[in-house]
Design a protein around this motif. Structure first.
Motif, short mmCIF file in Angstrom:
data_model
loop_
_atom_site.label_atom_id
_atom_site.label_comp_id
_atom_site.label_asym_id
_atom_site.label_seq_id
_atom_site.Cartn_x
_atom_site.Cartn_y
_atom_site.Cartn_z
N ALA A 1 46.28 29.51 34.83
CA ALA A 1 46.79 30.38 34.22
C ALA A 1 46.69 31.09 33.00
CB ALA A 1 47.79 29.40 33.37
N LEU A 2 45.36 30.38 32.57
CA LEU A 2 43.97 31.61 31.75
C LEU A 2 43.60 31.82 32.60
CD1 LEU A 2 42.59 28.27 29.65
CD2 LEU A 2 44.80 29.85 28.83
N GLY A 3 42.93 32.06 34.04
CA GLY A 3 42.37 32.96 34.37
C GLY A 3 43.16 34.42 35.45
N VAL A 4 44.21 33.91 34.37
CA VAL A 4 45.74 35.51 34.39
C VAL A 4 45.92 35.92 33.50
CG1 VAL A 4 48.21 35.84 35.59
CG2 VAL A 4 46.63 34.55 36.91
N LEU A 5 46.10 35.15 32.40
CA LEU A 5 46.38 35.86 31.25
C LEU A 5 44.60 36.59 30.48
CD1 LEU A 5 48.38 32.64 29.95
CD2 LEU A 5 49.54 35.25 31.21
N VAL A 6 44.33 35.70 30.70
CA VAL A 6 42.89 36.28 29.74
C VAL A 6 42.07 36.71 30.49
CG1 VAL A 6 41.05 35.22 28.51
CG2 VAL A 6 42.84 34.03 28.07
N LEU A 7 41.47 36.44 32.12
CA LEU A 7 40.52 37.18 32.59
C LEU A 7 41.50 38.49 33.55
CD1 LEU A 7 38.34 34.63 33.83
CD2 LEU A 7 38.30 36.18 32.17
N HIS A 8 42.53 38.10 34.13
CA HIS A 8 43.41 39.04 34.42
C HIS A 8 42.96 39.00 36.32
CE1 HIS A 8 44.88 40.91 30.54
NE2 HIS A 8 43.08 41.46 30.30
N GLU A 9 43.13 37.51 36.42
CA GLU A 9 42.61 37.44 38.02
C GLU A 9 44.30 37.74 38.44
OE1 GLU A 9 41.28 33.72 37.80
OE2 GLU A 9 38.64 34.29 37.44
N PRO B 1 41.14 32.96 41.65
CA PRO B 1 40.00 32.63 41.14
C PRO B 1 38.91 32.60 41.62
CG PRO B 1 41.47 31.77 40.13
CD PRO B 1 42.69 32.10 41.35
N ALA B 2 37.94 32.47 41.25
CA ALA B 2 36.46 32.74 42.28
C ALA B 2 35.97 31.61 42.24
CB ALA B 2 35.00 32.89 41.18
N GLU B 3 34.91 31.04 43.60
CA GLU B 3 35.53 29.75 43.53
C GLU B 3 33.81 28.52 42.88
OE1 GLU B 3 37.08 28.28 46.37
OE2 GLU B 3 38.04 29.93 46.71
#
Length: 357
Positions: A113-121, A319-321
């Motif tokens: 969720a943080l990856g989507v919200l903050v890093l726009h993944e 998200p990155a691996e």
């Protein structure tokens, strides 16, 4: 194969020790959660400093102090891990071990969720499905508890935020522990001094055994982190990612079987939904990693006249691996031996050990 066997040993040692943390914090009573937290901060700096001096690894300090932005990130990471440590210690000693374990079960979902919200993944459909199942589990658990599972959510979001910050800092596990404990040290020491002046400190009033256990907080924090670093340099990321679940599983079992915390049917239903979401994430990550390896093998083989050597890699739009840290208790900490894996929580199955536990 020998190196992998050694790495598995170190990995089981790291995650096993983190999984046993619920048995350690009650030994420090009658000290309260804040006093235990302050001792953990103070003694962690001492232990990390001694180890870094023994390894002659101090060149990073001069580089760090010349980077104000990085220093600010370290201060933010120290704040996040302070919240994580404090809530976890309080939760364990207040009889909420199962809910604390839930926090680390749902941490990979929070990381996404943080990856989507903050890093726009961007997420793959399977990852969206896992997040949806995870959200449903929180609703079910909230109904069962009669309240939001705030302990679990606080632990998950503080640890997820900590890992996100560590991704930007990119610092080794022991170096990071020393830097963050350096930020924590003066406020923690001041609190302990005020507590002692008021006559409320337990450090000198309950015998040498109690004082030794409080002082051991530094070793309890550092040793699993060192083991994690040794495992991370010897094992594939997929193995590290799967091993991380040993910690919340151990904590959950301790809460249910040793502390006899109640698990009504609605709570079991919520946990099963969380485990289902994690199973989906793990399957998707392993499948994507395998396709990526096959694609690399095909590319390395070079062009041929026949069919392509392997299936095309699935687009890595999620998200990155790379692995995450290492826990606080977890750890979003990187390896402690200088061969560093990425600090931030990227792939949900490869977040680093719970250094913040």
């Amino acid at each position: 194969m020998g190196e992998q066997r050694v790495g598995l040993g170190y990995g089981f040692a790291a995650y096993g020790l983190w999984g046993l943390f619920p048995l350690y914090w009650p030994l420090l009573e009658p000290a309260g959660a804040l006093e235990i937290l302050a001792h953990r901060m103070v003694w962690s700096l001492g232990v990390a400093t001694v180890i870094l001096l023994a390894l002659r690894r101090w060149a990073w300090i001069a580089e760090l102090v010349r980077q104000p932005r990085r220093m600010a990130l370290i201060a933010s990471a120290a704040t996040a891990v302070t919240v994580n440590w404090g809530v976890y210690i309080w939760a364990v000693n207040a009889g909420h071990v199962v809910e604390a374990a839930l926090g680390y079960f749902i941490n990979p979902l929070v990381t996404i969720a943080l990856g989507v919200l903050v890093l726009h993944e961007r997420l793959r459909p399977v990852q969206w499905a896992a997040v949806g199942i995870g959200c449903l589990s929180v609703v079910v658990l909230a109904v069962g508890y009669g309240r939001l599972p705030w302990i679990a959510l606080t632990l998950a979001f503080s640890f997820g935020g900590y890992g996100l910050i560590k991704k930007k800092v990119a610092m080794g596990g022991l170096e990071s522990l020393a830097a963050e404990a350096g930020v924590q040290f003066l406020p923690a020491l001041a609190y302990l001094m005020v507590l002692g002046a008021q006559g409320h400190s337990t450090f000198t009033h309950h015998g040498p055994g109690h004082a030794a256990l409080l002082a051991a907080c530094g070793l309890v924090t550092a040793i699993p982190l060192i083991f994690f670093g040794m495992a991370a340099t010897r094992l594939p990321l997929s193995t590290i990612g799967l091993m991380q679940y040993l910690t919340p599983v151990s904590q959950f079992l301790i809460g249910v079987l040793y502390f006899h915390e109640t698990m009504p049917p609605d709570r079991w239903a919520g946990f099963f939904l969380v485990w289902a979401a994690l199973a989906v994430l793990t399957w998707d990550a392993l499948r994507t990693a395998r396709r990526g390896r096959l694609a690399l093998a095909g590319a390395a083989a070079g062009p041929t006249d026949g069919p392509a050597a392997g299936p095309a890699a699935e687009p890595t739009d999620g998200p990155a691996e790379g692995p995450a840290e290492g826990p606080a208790g977890g750890p979003a900490e990187g390896p402690a031996d200088g061969n560093e894996s990425a600090s931030g929580p990227a792939n949900p199955t490869t977040t680093a050990g719970p250094a913040t536990r």
